[in-house]
Design a protein around this motif. Structure first.
Motif, mmCIF file in Angstrom:
data_model
loop_
_atom_site.group_PDB
_atom_site.id
_atom_site.type_symbol
_atom_site.label_atom_id
_atom_site.label_comp_id
_atom_site.label_asym_id
_atom_site.label_seq_id
_atom_site.Cartn_x
_atom_site.Cartn_y
_atom_site.Cartn_z
ATOM 1 N N UNK A 193 0.822 -1.318 0.119
ATOM 2 C CA UNK A 193 -0.064 -0.120 0.041
ATOM 3 C C UNK A 193 0.825 1.093 0.021
ATOM 4 N N UNK A 194 2.254 1.121 0.152
ATOM 5 C CA UNK A 194 3.139 2.370 0.477
ATOM 6 C C UNK A 194 2.361 3.441 1.362
ATOM 7 N N UNK A 195 1.627 2.896 2.321
ATOM 8 C CA UNK A 195 0.867 3.800 3.263
ATOM 9 C C UNK A 195 1.887 4.585 4.282
ATOM 10 N N UNK A 196 1.578 5.974 4.660
ATOM 11 C CA UNK A 196 2.416 6.665 5.480
ATOM 12 C C UNK A 196 1.849 6.627 6.801
ATOM 13 N N UNK A 197 0.279 6.197 7.060
ATOM 14 C CA UNK A 197 -0.218 6.463 8.304
ATOM 15 C C UNK A 197 -1.465 5.335 8.212
ATOM 16 N N UNK A 212 -11.061 -2.858 13.802
ATOM 17 C CA UNK A 212 -11.000 -1.974 12.533
ATOM 18 C C UNK A 212 -9.605 -1.491 12.170
ATOM 19 N N UNK A 213 -9.237 -1.487 11.030
ATOM 20 C CA UNK A 213 -7.894 -0.984 10.461
ATOM 21 C C UNK A 213 -8.013 -0.383 9.338
ATOM 22 N N UNK A 214 -7.422 0.852 9.472
ATOM 23 C CA UNK A 214 -7.432 1.847 7.985
ATOM 24 C C UNK A 214 -6.086 2.347 7.671
ATOM 25 N N UNK A 215 -5.565 2.687 6.437
ATOM 26 C CA UNK A 215 -4.369 3.110 6.201
ATOM 27 C C UNK A 215 -4.781 4.266 4.984
ATOM 28 N N UNK A 216 -3.884 5.135 4.596
ATOM 29 C CA UNK A 216 -3.945 5.905 3.680
ATOM 30 C C UNK A 216 -2.945 5.671 2.409
ATOM 31 N N UNK A 217 -2.770 4.252 2.242
ATOM 32 C CA UNK A 217 -2.148 3.863 0.947
ATOM 33 C C UNK A 217 -2.634 3.797 -0.340
ATOM 34 N N UNK A 218 -2.154 3.269 -1.263
ATOM 35 C CA UNK A 218 -2.631 3.235 -2.558
ATOM 36 C C UNK A 218 -4.034 2.440 -2.987
ATOM 37 N N UNK A 219 -4.582 1.704 -2.015
ATOM 38 C CA UNK A 219 -5.424 1.037 -2.121
ATOM 39 C C UNK A 219 -5.584 -0.071 -3.289
ATOM 40 N N UNK A 256 -7.044 4.392 -0.354
ATOM 41 C CA UNK A 256 -6.614 3.916 1.146
ATOM 42 C C UNK A 256 -7.393 2.452 1.156
ATOM 43 N N UNK A 257 -7.203 1.942 2.157
ATOM 44 C CA UNK A 257 -7.742 0.616 2.682
ATOM 45 C C UNK A 257 -8.437 0.580 4.064
ATOM 46 N N UNK A 258 -9.477 0.086 4.187
ATOM 47 C CA UNK A 258 -10.076 0.063 5.191
ATOM 48 C C UNK A 258 -10.727 -1.577 5.459
#
Length: 268
Positions: A193-197, A212-219, A256-258
């Motif tokens: 995902x190359x997420x930062x947060x 629950x889990x979420x990131x700000x990646x590329x999805x 992102x991804x959730x």
């Protein structure tokens, strides 16, 4: 008299026609129920077939994951342990052979001590990856906190977490499965995902554990065949099934991804 018989024949004809119509309706109803039942049975068989295929896919993903884990451990043992033991063995043989100057003895001893320390550290690291001691000693909450903090300290990703988890809410085996899910999710965020947060939450109710889990990646595109068959998601899906839970994913390209997972609190 002839008129009487004519009327009687007419009545008989009407009765026969009525009987034939009833028979035809009965046959039609039987055929309808037969084909309807056949369709229901076919749909049930199709559903069972899909369930079996799904179970086979999950079992396959578990086996592949286990094999990958074995290969990784074997590689770690070869790279981190064997190479260092070879250094120790080589230097130990130099000491055994003798005829060394005092400064050479000191250098070889330092090399052996350094290699020994690194070997012990590598062994601890491999053991920690297999089963984090903190999970066994202190439980899921402390283990996830340690995992998240280690990623935060590495600067690979910033993880915020809120863990309202009651100690021993899940059995130790179930805690291990949920911990592996968290590991997989964070690793996916960093590697793919190359997420930062990312944000991680756990809440416990008398009936359910809500994760629950979420990131700000590329999805990713959930309809993509590549991601539907991805080993990471199959591994997570398999563990959720073992936990007798259910999950829902929200993601899209560059969105992102959730994921939300619900685990029913069953008697231990």
């Amino acid at each position: 008299m002839e008129e009487f018989f004519a009327k009687e024949n007419q009545v008989i004809t009407i009765v026969l026609i009525g009987v034939l119509l009833l028979l035809l309706m009965g046959v039609a109803l039987l055929l309808f129920f037969f084909f309807s039942r056949k369709k229901i049975v076919e749909k049930e068989l199709e559903k069972k077939s899909l369930e079996l295929n799904h179970q086979k896919e999950m079992i396959k993903s578990i086996i592949v994951t286990q094999e990958d884990e074995r290969k990784r451990i074997a590689q770690d043992l070869h790279d981190d342990i064997s190479s260092k033991l070879n250094v120790i063995n080589l230097n130990a043989n130099l000491l055994k052979d003798g005829e060394l100057r005092p400064e050479e003895y000191s250098t070889i001893n330092d090399t052996i001590l350094e290699a020994t320390d690194k070997t012990l550290e590598s062994a601890r690291k491999i053991a920690h990856n297999l089963l984090p001691p903190i999970l066994e000693k202190f439980g899921l909450k402390d283990a996830i906190e340690e995992l998240a903090d280690s990623f935060n300290n590495s600067k690979k990703i910033n993880i915020k977490y809120n863990l309202e988890y009651s100690k021993a809410y899940l059995t130790p085996q179930k805690e291990l499965h949920l911990f592996r899910i968290v590991q997989e999710l964070i690793n996916n965020s960093v590697r793919h995902g190359k997420a930062k947060n990312s944000i991680l939450n756990i809440n416990c109710t008398p009936k359910n554990l809500l994760f629950s889990y979420a990131d700000d990646g590329c999805g990713f595109d959930v309809k993509s065949q590549n991601h539907q068959k991805g080993l990471g998601m199959k591994n997570i899906e398999s563990r959720v099934a073992i936990l007798k839970g259910n999950y829902a994913i929200e993601t899209a390209l560059n969105k992102g991804f959730k994921i939300k997972i619900t685990i029913v609190n069953s008697p231990k």
